[in-house]
Design a protein around this motif. Structure first.
Motif, PDB file in Angstrom:
ATOM      1  N   LEU A 137      11.882  90.802 -26.654  1.00 19.04           N
ATOM      2  CA  LEU A 137      11.516  90.372 -25.307  1.00 19.04           C
ATOM      3  C   LEU A 137      12.760  90.107 -24.470  1.00 19.04           C
ATOM      4  N   LEU A 138      13.758  89.475 -25.074  1.00 23.72           N
ATOM      5  CA  LEU A 138      15.006  89.209 -24.360  1.00 23.72           C
ATOM      6  C   LEU A 138      15.684  90.508 -23.941  1.00 23.72           C
ATOM      7  N   VAL A 139      15.743  91.468 -24.856  1.00 23.93           N
ATOM      8  CA  VAL A 139      16.384  92.751 -24.542  1.00 23.93           C
ATOM      9  C   VAL A 139      15.610  93.480 -23.442  1.00 23.93           C
ATOM     10  N   ALA A 140      14.274  93.466 -23.534  1.00 25.24           N
ATOM     11  CA  ALA A 140      13.469  94.169 -22.539  1.00 25.24           C
ATOM     12  C   ALA A 140      13.617  93.547 -21.151  1.00 25.24           C
ATOM     13  N   MET A 141      13.780  92.252 -21.094  1.00 24.04           N
ATOM     14  CA  MET A 141      13.883  91.609 -19.782  1.00 24.04           C
ATOM     15  C   MET A 141      15.275  91.727 -19.175  1.00 24.04           C
ATOM     16  N   THR A 142      16.293  91.988 -19.986  1.00 20.07           N
ATOM     17  CA  THR A 142      17.646  92.102 -19.449  1.00 20.07           C
ATOM     18  C   THR A 142      18.022  93.532 -19.098  1.00 20.07           C
ATOM     19  N   VAL A 143      17.148  94.502 -19.368  1.00 21.00           N
ATOM     20  CA  VAL A 143      17.413  95.881 -18.958  1.00 21.00           C
ATOM     21  C   VAL A 143      17.387  95.914 -17.437  1.00 21.00           C
ATOM     22  N   PRO A 144      18.392  96.528 -16.813  1.00 21.70           N
ATOM     23  CA  PRO A 144      18.421  96.548 -15.348  1.00 21.70           C
ATOM     24  C   PRO A 144      17.189  97.247 -14.782  1.00 21.70           C
ATOM     25  N   LEU A 145      16.596  96.618 -13.779  1.00 16.82           N
ATOM     26  CA  LEU A 145      15.437  97.197 -13.115  1.00 16.82           C
ATOM     27  C   LEU A 145      15.894  98.249 -12.110  1.00 16.82           C
ATOM     28  N   PRO A 146      15.065  99.273 -11.859  1.00 18.47           N
ATOM     29  CA  PRO A 146      15.439 100.250 -10.826  1.00 18.47           C
ATOM     30  C   PRO A 146      15.442  99.587  -9.464  1.00 18.47           C
ATOM     31  N   LYS A 147      16.396  99.987  -8.640  1.00 18.97           N
ATOM     32  CA  LYS A 147      16.509  99.393  -7.315  1.00 18.97           C
ATOM     33  C   LYS A 147      15.419  99.967  -6.416  1.00 18.97           C
ATOM     34  N   PRO A 148      14.798  99.122  -5.625  1.00 19.65           N
ATOM     35  CA  PRO A 148      13.753  99.632  -4.732  1.00 19.65           C
ATOM     36  C   PRO A 148      14.359 100.533  -3.662  1.00 19.65           C
ATOM     37  N   ALA A 149      13.554 101.458  -3.183  1.00 20.59           N
ATOM     38  CA  ALA A 149      14.018 102.380  -2.141  1.00 20.59           C
ATOM     39  C   ALA A 149      14.338 101.583  -0.881  1.00 20.59           C
ATOM     40  N   PRO A 150      15.461 101.892  -0.243  1.00 21.34           N
ATOM     41  CA  PRO A 150      15.817 101.143   0.964  1.00 21.34           C
ATOM     42  C   PRO A 150      14.824 101.448   2.081  1.00 21.34           C
ATOM     43  N   ALA A 151      14.426 100.411   2.769  1.00 23.06           N
ATOM     44  CA  ALA A 151      13.506 100.585   3.894  1.00 23.06           C
ATOM     45  C   ALA A 151      14.259 101.198   5.061  1.00 23.06           C
ATOM     46  N   ALA A 152      13.592 102.031   5.783  1.00 20.87           N
ATOM     47  CA  ALA A 152      14.229 102.682   6.927  1.00 20.87           C
ATOM     48  C   ALA A 152      14.490 101.641   8.007  1.00 20.87           C
ATOM     49  N   ALA A 153      15.745 101.410   8.303  1.00 20.38           N
ATOM     50  CA  ALA A 153      16.105 100.408   9.295  1.00 20.38           C
ATOM     51  C   ALA A 153      15.771 100.896  10.698  1.00 20.38           C
ATOM     52  N   ALA A 154      16.065 102.136  10.957  1.00 24.58           N
ATOM     53  CA  ALA A 154      15.786 102.701  12.275  1.00 24.58           C
ATOM     54  C   ALA A 154      15.227 104.101  12.078  1.00 24.58           C
ATOM     55  N   PRO A 155      14.271 104.499  12.884  1.00 25.40           N
ATOM     56  CA  PRO A 155      13.733 105.850  12.735  1.00 25.40           C
ATOM     57  C   PRO A 155      14.800 106.893  13.071  1.00 25.40           C
ATOM     58  N   VAL A 156      14.767 107.974  12.346  1.00 29.59           N
ATOM     59  CA  VAL A 156      15.739 109.034  12.540  1.00 29.59           C
ATOM     60  C   VAL A 156      15.292 109.878  13.728  1.00 29.59           C
ATOM     61  N   VAL A 157      16.157 109.957  14.722  1.00 28.88           N
ATOM     62  CA  VAL A 157      15.860 110.739  15.916  1.00 28.88           C
ATOM     63  C   VAL A 157      16.714 111.998  15.867  1.00 28.88           C
ATOM     64  N   PRO A 158      16.073 113.185  15.945  1.00 28.65           N
ATOM     65  CA  PRO A 158      16.878 114.401  15.913  1.00 28.65           C
ATOM     66  C   PRO A 158      17.761 114.486  17.152  1.00 28.65           C
ATOM     67  N   GLU A 159      18.920 115.050  16.971  1.00 29.06           N
ATOM     68  CA  GLU A 159      19.876 115.168  18.056  1.00 29.06           C
ATOM     69  C   GLU A 159      19.374 116.189  19.062  1.00 29.06           C
ATOM     70  N   ARG A 160      19.415 115.817  20.324  1.00 29.85           N
ATOM     71  CA  ARG A 160      18.962 116.727  21.367  1.00 29.85           C
ATOM     72  C   ARG A 160      20.149 117.535  21.860  1.00 29.85           C
ATOM     73  N   VAL A 161      19.965 118.845  21.900  1.00 28.57           N
ATOM     74  CA  VAL A 161      21.018 119.744  22.347  1.00 28.57           C
ATOM     75  C   VAL A 161      20.587 120.331  23.682  1.00 28.57           C
ATOM     76  N   PRO A 162      21.448 120.304  24.682  1.00 35.15           N
ATOM     77  CA  PRO A 162      21.056 120.878  25.967  1.00 35.15           C
ATOM     78  C   PRO A 162      20.821 122.377  25.850  1.00 35.15           C
ATOM     79  N   ALA A 163      19.920 122.894  26.694  1.00 36.03           N
ATOM     80  CA  ALA A 163      19.566 124.307  26.633  1.00 36.03           C
ATOM     81  C   ALA A 163      20.757 125.193  26.992  1.00 36.03           C
ATOM     82  N   ARG A 164      21.525 124.811  27.995  1.00 36.75           N
ATOM     83  CA  ARG A 164      22.669 125.614  28.406  1.00 36.75           C
ATOM     84  C   ARG A 164      23.838 124.689  28.647  1.00 36.75           C
ATOM     85  N   ARG A 165      24.944 125.040  28.096  1.00 37.36           N
ATOM     86  CA  ARG A 165      26.126 124.214  28.287  1.00 37.36           C
ATOM     87  C   ARG A 165      26.966 124.791  29.421  1.00 37.36           C
TER      88      ARG A 165
END
Length: 105
Positions: free
Chosen positions: A47-75
């Motif tokens: 039980l001691l060994v099983a409880m000291t095994v490192p747990l997987p880290k939870p997935a990081p929550a998205a802090a900010a939504p990913v916005v695709p970069e807007r490229v102008p039609a003509r430069r």
């Protein structure tokens, strides 16, 4: 309490089995009280060994939504031109360029 992972179950089970066998073989006990004590200590160790095994880290929550970069039609490009003397510009506009046409049949 979170459910145990596969790694925790595997490490804990292996620890219980191998430590029980090792302690029984090393102590050479034949009494039921000795076997019960060894089994309980092996369970506690597992039980001691099983409880000291490192747990997987939870997935990081998205802090900010990913916005695709807007490229102008003509430069717009900046053109840099050197000043042209008046005599050169007058000569260039007066003399038309010859046009090349394919030869007839």
């Amino acid at each position: 309490m979170p459910r145990p992972t596969a790694a925790q179950l595997a490490y804990g089970s292996c620890t219980v089995i191998f430590s029980t066998l090792a302690m029984l073989l090393l102590s050479q006990t034949s009494s039921s009280l000795g076997i019960v004590l060894i089994t309980l200590s092996a369970l506690a160790l597992g039980l001691l060994v099983a409880m000291t095994v490192p747990l997987p880290k939870p997935a990081p929550a998205a802090a900010a939504p990913v916005v695709p970069e807007r490229v102008p039609a003509r430069r717009e490009t900046a053109s840099v031109s050197a000043p042209v003397p008046a005599s050169v510009s007058a000569a260039a506009s007066a003399a038309p360029e010859p046009v090349r046409e394919p030869a007839g049949p």
